[in-house]
Design an enzyme around this catalytic site. Structure first.
Site, PDB file in Angstrom:
ATOM      1  CB  SER A  19      -0.479 -93.080  46.732  1.00 53.14           C
ATOM      2  OG  SER A  19       0.495 -93.723  45.940  1.00 53.14           O
ATOM      3  CG  ASP A 175      -0.341 -98.519  44.366  1.00 55.19           C
ATOM      4  OD1 ASP A 175      -1.108 -98.883  43.462  1.00 55.19           O
ATOM      5  OD2 ASP A 175       0.270 -97.434  44.335  1.00 55.19           O
ATOM      6  CG  ASP A 177      -2.800 -94.621  43.723  1.00 58.04           C
ATOM      7  OD1 ASP A 177      -2.078 -95.633  43.753  1.00 58.04           O
ATOM      8  OD2 ASP A 177      -2.349 -93.476  43.514  1.00 58.04           O
ATOM      9  CG  ASP A 179      -0.317 -95.684  40.622  1.00 54.21           C
ATOM     10  OD1 ASP A 179      -0.063 -96.407  41.597  1.00 54.21           O
ATOM     11  OD2 ASP A 179      -0.022 -94.473  40.583  1.00 54.21           O
TER      12      ASP A 179
END
Length: 491
Positions: A19, A175, A177, A179
């Site tokens: 993340s 970012d 990951d 999302d």
């Protein structure tokens, strides 16, 4: 993953993710059968089951995997990626506009996964986004940035440098990951300015509502069955946009899982009504977008946009989590529209301030590390549970809500889950929210300022006035946390 869980009818899904957090806050995201991150009671049940797992119970599973690794899992074929890319097209409302009028843009995944789907999705629509090559290689150490979070302007440094070279109108950054989506765009002085998550949400909401009305999907007066989903800590400007445009808004607790839960409720309600009134069973995924929207508008609720202030957006409904791939397409289409009328995101935002009033938000994150920090956070929350303030920074509270107690309903008249979260409406029209972060050792104070803008030339003075008030409230937050927590802030 959210889409694939639904597409393949699996029981659950798991993302192991870096993340945008520092290493000690990275981890594990669990998804349930609906493609959304798990919510009560399933989240608690998973944790309870995990706590009861013994080493003796785990060893046979590991041994079986060691002996027959090839039969223990399957790697999904590329057709699954293509299926996901095909539904990303639903984020685009005017494909011809996007293909013909999108200006030059720069894209960076900040060493994460964004380039896997976002770049191909943009190319599917004729958009050639220049990639920041140094940040397009996945690297868990994120070597080119201090923090790979598109909420931080510093993460845009390399993207802006490339944008200057090729004279791009905007920089899109996801970012690691993918999302969350951040945007930097040119101002009238030729400088790149980062938009806030709240501004991106408002720009997307206004454009998409207008486009849906223009195409006849929504009536000009709006529809009570068309909804903007937002969290309580996302700008009230979205509420103003929904009200003026004839739509409804629905607030949820913080976390996209609660908005995904709403999407599931609306889907189930429409399926039930369709069966009752027309005797038809509904295969949601196999229904084309136009028909799906018509059914939702007739029998339930159609979500035009789901958004949260922390740079998470969902402009499609076949995914049940915030999705920066879809958001990239949606924002690129907005850029194409603005390019077609010789405007820019910042000019468009200024017009929204004239129309709806000036809104500005401020978040104060107070970090308390370790066991002692956790105790400080508990003390602050307990203090609010026991003693809600009648004024904040000298301004009287007109309405206080303690969501740590049951009994609150959302705009759909559905009970809200109990959570240690507090909101305060002030008599000057401002709003304050306070909560402990669910993923990091932080107590978070959210401040929402608002003022009418009487004349275009008065916007600058209004901004200064609201900013000064928010600065004062930020100072108050630190003093309040120190007093209620019993110690100084370490962040």
């Amino acid at each position: 993953l959210s889409y694939s869980v639904r597409r393949r009818f699996t029981h659950a899904g798991i993302v192991i993710t870096a993340s945008h957090n520092p290493p000690h806050d990275n981890g594990f995201k669990a998804y349930f059968v609906d493609g959304a991150q798990v919510s009560p009671p399933h989240d608690r049940a998973i944790i309870d089951r995990y706590s009861r797992i013994s080493l003796e119970e785990a060893v046979p599973c590991v041994e079986a995997l060691r002996q027959k690794p090839e039969s223990s899992f399957n790697i999904l074929p590329s057709v699954e990626d293509l299926a996901y890319r095909s539904i990303l097209r639903e984020a685009v409302l005017d494909a011809d506009l996007l293909k013909s009028r999108c200006p030059k843009i720069v894209f960076t995944p900040i060493h994460g996964t964004g380039a896997v789907s976002a770049i191909p999705a943009l190319r599917d629509h004729g958009v050639e986004a220049a990639s920041v090559e140094e940040q397009s290689k996945q690297n868990p150490n994120f070597p080119s940035v201090d923090s790979p979070n598109p909420e931080n302007p510093a993460a845009f440094k390399m993207g802006i440098s490339l944008a200057k070279k090729i004279k791009a109108k905007a920089v899109l950054a996801t970012d690691p990951d993918c999302d969350r989506l951040g945007v930097a765009t040119l101002d009238d002085r030729g400088r790149y300015r980062c938009l806030t998550g709240n501004q991106i949400a408002c720009l997307l909401a206004e454009y998409r509502i207008n486009r849906l009305k223009h195409s006849g999907v929504l009536p000009e007066a709006g529809s009570e069955n068309a909804v903007i989903l937002k969290t309580f800590v996302t700008t009230p400007m979205l509420e103003a946009i929904a009200n003026r445009q004839g739509l409804r808004f629905v607030n949820t607790l913080t976390g996209f899982k609660w908005m995904a839960e709403k999407l599931a409720e609306y889907e189930e309600a429409a399926a039930s009504a369709l069966l009752e009134h027309e005797g038809l069973a509904w295969d949601y995924e196999e229904t084309d977008q136009q028909t799906r929207i018509a059914i939702l508008l007739k029998y339930s609720n159609y979500v035009v946009l789901a958004a949260e202030e922390s740079y998470g957006y969902l402009p499609i409904d076949l995914v049940r989590d915030k999705d920066a791939n879809a958001a990239c397409l949606a924002f690129a289409e907005l850029l194409a529209h603005l390019n077609s009328i010789n405007s820019s995101p910042l000019e468009f935002m200024a017009s929204l301030y004239q129309k709806y009033g000036y809104y500005e938000e401020r978040t104060v994150n107070l970090v308390f590390e370790g066991a002692s920090g956790a105790e400080v956070i508990r003390s602050i929350i307990d203090s609010y549970l026991q003693n809600l303030p009648s004024s904040i920074n000298g301004i009287s509270v007109s309405r206080a809500r303690n969501f740590g107690k049951p009994g609150y309903l959302d705009e759909d008249e559905k009970p809200l889950p109990v959570e240690n979260f507090f909101t305060f409406d002030l008599e000057n029209g401002y709003r304050v929210a306070i909560r402990a972060s669910g993923t990091e050792p932080k107590i978070k104070y959210y401040f929402f300022g608002r003022s009418e803008v009487s004349q275009p030339e008065g916007l600058s003075a209004t901004k200064s006035e609201v900013e000064e008030a928010l600065n004062a409230m930020s100072v108050w937050a630190k003093e309040d946390a120190n007093e209620r927590g019993g110690v100084g802030n370490s962040g």
